[in-house]
Write a protein that holds these residues in place. Sequence first.
Motif, PDB file in Angstrom:
ATOM      1  N   SER A 105       0.831  -1.201   0.000  1.00  0.00           N
ATOM      2  CA  SER A 105       0.000   0.000   0.000  1.00  0.00           C
ATOM      3  C   SER A 105       0.867   1.253   0.000  1.00  0.00           C
ATOM      4  O   SER A 105       0.586   2.226  -0.712  1.00  0.00           O
ATOM      5  CB  SER A 105      -0.921   0.002   1.215  1.00  0.00           C
ATOM      6  N   GLN A 106       1.926   1.234   0.801  1.00  0.00           N
ATOM      7  CA  GLN A 106       2.833   2.373   0.854  1.00  0.00           C
ATOM      8  C   GLN A 106       3.549   2.569  -0.482  1.00  0.00           C
ATOM      9  O   GLN A 106       3.748   3.701  -0.932  1.00  0.00           O
ATOM     10  CB  GLN A 106       3.839   2.196   1.985  1.00  0.00           C
ATOM     11  N   LEU A 107       3.939   1.481  -1.126  1.00  0.00           N
ATOM     12  CA  LEU A 107       4.594   1.583  -2.429  1.00  0.00           C
ATOM     13  C   LEU A 107       3.656   2.224  -3.456  1.00  0.00           C
ATOM     14  O   LEU A 107       4.089   3.007  -4.310  1.00  0.00           O
ATOM     15  CB  LEU A 107       5.040   0.200  -2.905  1.00  0.00           C
ATOM     16  N   ALA A 108       2.368   1.886  -3.356  1.00  0.00           N
ATOM     17  CA  ALA A 108       1.394   2.501  -4.258  1.00  0.00           C
ATOM     18  C   ALA A 108       1.297   4.002  -4.003  1.00  0.00           C
ATOM     19  O   ALA A 108       1.224   4.799  -4.937  1.00  0.00           O
ATOM     20  CB  ALA A 108       0.029   1.830  -4.084  1.00  0.00           C
ATOM     21  N   VAL A 109       1.295   4.391  -2.739  1.00  0.00           N
ATOM     22  CA  VAL A 109       1.258   5.813  -2.388  1.00  0.00           C
ATOM     23  C   VAL A 109       2.484   6.532  -2.947  1.00  0.00           C
ATOM     24  O   VAL A 109       2.391   7.658  -3.448  1.00  0.00           O
ATOM     25  CB  VAL A 109       1.181   5.983  -0.849  1.00  0.00           C
ATOM     26  N   LEU A 110       3.637   5.880  -2.875  1.00  0.00           N
ATOM     27  CA  LEU A 110       4.894   6.483  -3.339  1.00  0.00           C
ATOM     28  C   LEU A 110       5.040   6.439  -4.857  1.00  0.00           C
ATOM     29  O   LEU A 110       5.977   7.025  -5.399  1.00  0.00           O
ATOM     30  CB  LEU A 110       6.078   5.760  -2.693  1.00  0.00           C
ATOM     31  N   GLY A 111       4.147   5.728  -5.529  1.00  0.00           N
ATOM     32  CA  GLY A 111       4.222   5.645  -6.982  1.00  0.00           C
ATOM     33  C   GLY A 111       5.333   4.750  -7.491  1.00  0.00           C
ATOM     34  O   GLY A 111       5.806   4.911  -8.615  1.00  0.00           O
TER      35      GLY A 111
END
Length: 246
Positions: A105-111
Amino acid sequence: MNSPLIVNYCQQKVFQQDNCYCLYDSDQVKNFTPQMFEADYWQQRNAVNGTAQGRGTTYFIQHQQQQWVLRHYYRGGLIGKLIHDSYLFTGYQKTRAAQEFALLSQLAVLGLPAPKPVAYRITRSGLTYQADIISERINHAKDLVALLSEQTLAAASWRAIGHCIQRFHQQGIYHHDLNAHNILIDDQEKIWLIDFDRGEQRKPAQQWQQQNMDRLLRSFNKECLKFSQFHWQPDNWRQLMEGYLS
């Protein structure tokens, strides 16, 4: 393991019944059922369109217009031969599946180029648990081992791989098992990293970043011994490091 900060990536919903605890993204899963973590559920619907073998079988699922990956958590190493897939339960948020879901989820936020999480399931049995996770499948992509067993890669591709890893490291993303199987290239030449089990977000530091790169180099050398023809040369590592350090 440090839990990364989640910044409203998705609409998370919890399902809990008896010894079963599930969390899922309601934007991606409209009609949730805990049976969706069972391979039989999808096989009965002719929705399994491929598998991959590792410690266990990974299933590739076609769900409506979505492509998913279903994976059960198995232990590795010597202990994995004795205790195949059970882990000590110390809280839902500390389970392997919850930690990987949070990091994805965090990786998605960071793009960052990694699969998006879909859902996970924790099944408790006394003081232990078993876990499953569903994540997005990267379409039209092959891992580096599959590619290098077939063809050489251009210098530009090696530099792109190095630059991709650099992006993760700059954000403090530690990949516990960075190897040639966990790096994908899709049909648009985009680089992806997959399998973030036991990964975490850390303060950037040369020591663990170098350990990641050392592990990756060992995996290339290891694969060379497995294949009669494997298109990997020491100069490719130099090209990869050019991209990583640029």
